[in-house]
Design an enzyme around this catalytic site. Structure first.
Site, short mmCIF file in Angstrom:
data_model
loop_
_atom_site.label_atom_id
_atom_site.label_comp_id
_atom_site.label_asym_id
_atom_site.label_seq_id
_atom_site.Cartn_x
_atom_site.Cartn_y
_atom_site.Cartn_z
N ARG A 242 0.85 -1.20 0.00
CA ARG A 242 0.00 0.00 0.00
C ARG A 242 0.88 1.25 0.00
O ARG A 242 1.98 1.25 0.57
CB ARG A 242 -0.92 0.00 1.21
CG ARG A 242 -1.92 -1.16 1.21
CD ARG A 242 -2.79 -1.17 2.45
NE ARG A 242 -3.75 -2.25 2.40
CZ ARG A 242 -3.52 -3.50 2.83
NH1 ARG A 242 -2.32 -3.79 3.35
NH2 ARG A 242 -4.44 -4.44 2.73
N LYS A 273 -3.86 -3.81 18.53
CA LYS A 273 -3.78 -5.21 18.94
C LYS A 273 -4.04 -6.15 17.77
O LYS A 273 -3.69 -7.32 17.83
CB LYS A 273 -4.80 -5.47 20.05
CG LYS A 273 -4.50 -4.70 21.35
CD LYS A 273 -5.55 -5.00 22.40
CE LYS A 273 -5.26 -4.23 23.68
NZ LYS A 273 -6.29 -4.48 24.71
N HIS A 336 -1.65 3.62 -5.63
CA HIS A 336 -2.31 2.37 -5.22
C HIS A 336 -2.49 1.44 -6.41
O HIS A 336 -2.67 0.23 -6.24
CB HIS A 336 -3.67 2.69 -4.60
CG HIS A 336 -4.21 1.61 -3.73
ND1 HIS A 336 -4.86 0.52 -4.22
CD2 HIS A 336 -4.17 1.46 -2.38
CE1 HIS A 336 -5.22 -0.27 -3.22
NE2 HIS A 336 -4.82 0.27 -2.10
N ARG A 339 -0.69 -2.03 -7.07
CA ARG A 339 -1.19 -3.28 -6.48
C ARG A 339 -2.10 -4.00 -7.46
O ARG A 339 -1.97 -5.22 -7.65
CB ARG A 339 -1.92 -2.97 -5.18
CG ARG A 339 -0.99 -2.49 -4.08
CD ARG A 339 -1.73 -1.92 -2.88
NE ARG A 339 -2.60 -2.85 -2.20
CZ ARG A 339 -2.20 -3.81 -1.37
NH1 ARG A 339 -0.89 -3.99 -1.13
NH2 ARG A 339 -3.06 -4.59 -0.76
N HIS A 363 -4.16 -9.27 1.80
CA HIS A 363 -5.61 -9.24 1.79
C HIS A 363 -6.15 -10.26 2.77
O HIS A 363 -5.57 -11.33 2.95
CB HIS A 363 -6.15 -9.56 0.39
CG HIS A 363 -6.04 -8.41 -0.55
ND1 HIS A 363 -6.22 -8.53 -1.91
CD2 HIS A 363 -5.79 -7.08 -0.33
CE1 HIS A 363 -6.06 -7.35 -2.48
NE2 HIS A 363 -5.81 -6.47 -1.54
N TYR A 373 -7.67 -19.44 11.44
CA TYR A 373 -7.10 -20.78 11.41
C TYR A 373 -6.07 -20.97 10.30
O TYR A 373 -5.11 -21.71 10.45
CB TYR A 373 -8.23 -21.81 11.26
CG TYR A 373 -9.22 -21.74 12.39
CD1 TYR A 373 -8.91 -22.27 13.64
CD2 TYR A 373 -10.43 -21.11 12.22
CE1 TYR A 373 -9.81 -22.19 14.68
CE2 TYR A 373 -11.34 -21.02 13.26
CZ TYR A 373 -11.02 -21.56 14.49
OH TYR A 373 -11.91 -21.48 15.53
#
Length: 419
Positions: A242, A273, A336, A339, A363, A373
């Protein structure tokens, strides 16, 4: 005799304070300093009391008589005018303490703690520019859906449709904070569903045709601006992070020996966090660009420092450079857009696994709970992909599009032959 405007105006100060009565207990007290104060003397529960009505000429004779009349009506109802005035003043103070602006600024100080500087600045600017001037002084408990709609309509009228929706969101956050702190009953913003003009998001422009990509790369090589901006432009298509991540690149996060750039990032709506680590494998070409600029900026914090001491390149620098090179950042390419360029060309021309590309683009997975997971990094595969991509771009600049490298293309499962 009743007072007149002329009597009041011509009253001169004396050596001591004196009173000029208007009747019914209302009088003007003239101070030795020249001040003229309205007073009402009355009896309540057998005690003589006074209530102040203000200072002349701020309070005219007509206004003083109106306040005197209201006080006498209260007295007739068994209400002490002095106590009533004190209660009213206290209520006004409480309402001021619970004004939308005061609650909004209190919320902002709490909310901004784990937010990026850019995101925080945008929200407080929206409040100060589009909200506080119109409903800021009103008690937050009195703010209704039509009030919020009127605020958002003003933003819509200047064509800032997306900003209008952001304004509604930030107002909603302030209202919810007012609820949990006991100063508001409900958030009226959900009542505005469908009331604002819809936002039509347009994809940011990008170049994905090989010949146009090649032309852009050659233009970057010929860029006449500063060495720092040229290096940032050259690195942008190779790493396709980015624009903010590129501008904020720090030397401490880059290991040229391992050919890795590792940094933690989070989207604007996430807290610190929730920050995630992104490993950017650096191709030989990327390492060469960084080694070339290291003697110029390596003693500082940022790889691409800006003009202001201690700051990185400013937001919009890359787009400005692209415009100087002759590109329209509204229709052709933006910072941008590198990307989208990489995402499209790597998948279509190099036929590499989209999972590798998506991971490199940092992403989120589309599957519900998938990222909790699935922590696959595909790091070895991404190293090969980044080098293949850099070599492909080098080939484009020479005018010949390289063929896909079959040793890097992921193998496909064999399908059973029909009998």
């Amino acid at each position: 005799m009743k007072l007149s405007d002329i009597n009041v105006k011509r009253a001169k100060p004396g050596d001591t304070a004196y009173k000029i009565f208007d009747g019914g207990g209302l009088y003007l007290q003239v101070e030795p300093t020249g001040g003229k104060l309205w007073r009402y003397k009355y009896r309540f529960d057998g005690k003589e009391k006074k209530v102040h009505f203000g200072k002349y000429p701020d309070v005219s004779l007509l206004e003083a008589r109106r306040r005197h009349r209201e006080a006498r009506e209260q007295l007739a109802q068994g209400i002490d005018p002095a106590v009533s005035k004190k209660a009213l003043k206290s209520a006004k103070g409480e309402l001021a303490a619970n004004s939308f602006e005061l609650v909004g600024r209190e919320w902002f100080q709490m909310w901004k703690q784990d937010k990026s500087e850019k995101h925080s600045l945008r929200n407080i600017t929206n409040l100060e520019k589009d909200v506080f001037p119109y409903i800021g002084k009103r008690p937050i408990a009195e703010i209704k859906a039509p009030d919020i709609l009127e605020v958002c309509r003003r933003v819509e009228k200047r064509g800032a449709i997306e900003t209008a929706h952001r304004v509604k969101v930030v107002i909603s956050q302030v209202m919810r904070y007012g609820i949990v702190t006991g100063r508001a009953e409900r958030d009226p913003c959900p009542d505005l569903r469908g009331a604002l003009l819809p936002v039509h998001h347009q994809p940011l422009p990008s170049l994905t045709e090989p010949d146009k990509v090649a032309e852009l790369l050659r233009s970057i090589d010929e860029y006449k601006g500063t060495n720092i901006v040229r290096a940032a432009l050259a690195l942008a298509p190779l790493v396709f992070v980015r624009p903010g991540e590129l501008r904020n690149a720090k030397w401490a996060d880059i290991n040229l020996g391992k050919a890795e750039w590792v940094f933690y990032y989070s989207k604007q709506r996430e807290s610190n966090k929730s920050k995630r680590k992104l490993i950017v494998p650096l191709s030989r070409q990327s390492v060469a660009i960084l080694k070339d600029i290291h003697p110029l900026t390596g003693d500082g914090v940022y790889v691409f420092p800006g003009l202001r001491p201690g700051r990185c390149l400013s937001d919009g620098t890359i787009n400005k450079a692209l415009r100087q090179m002759g590109y329209d950042t509204r229709t052709e390419i933006t910072g941008h857009g590198f990307r989208a360029m990489a995402r499209t060309v790597i998948a279509e021309r190099l036929r590499l696994d989209t999972q590798w590309i998506e991971r490199q683009l940092s992403h989120r997975t589309s599957e519900r709970l998938g990222e909790s997971y699935d922590r696959t990094q595909f790091l070895d595969d991404r190293r090969k992909m980044m080098q293949t991509w850099a070599d492909y771009l080098d080939g484009l600049k020479t005018g010949k599009e390289p063929e896909a490298d079959d040793s890097v293309v992921p193998s496909k499962k064999k399908t059973k032959k029909k009998e």
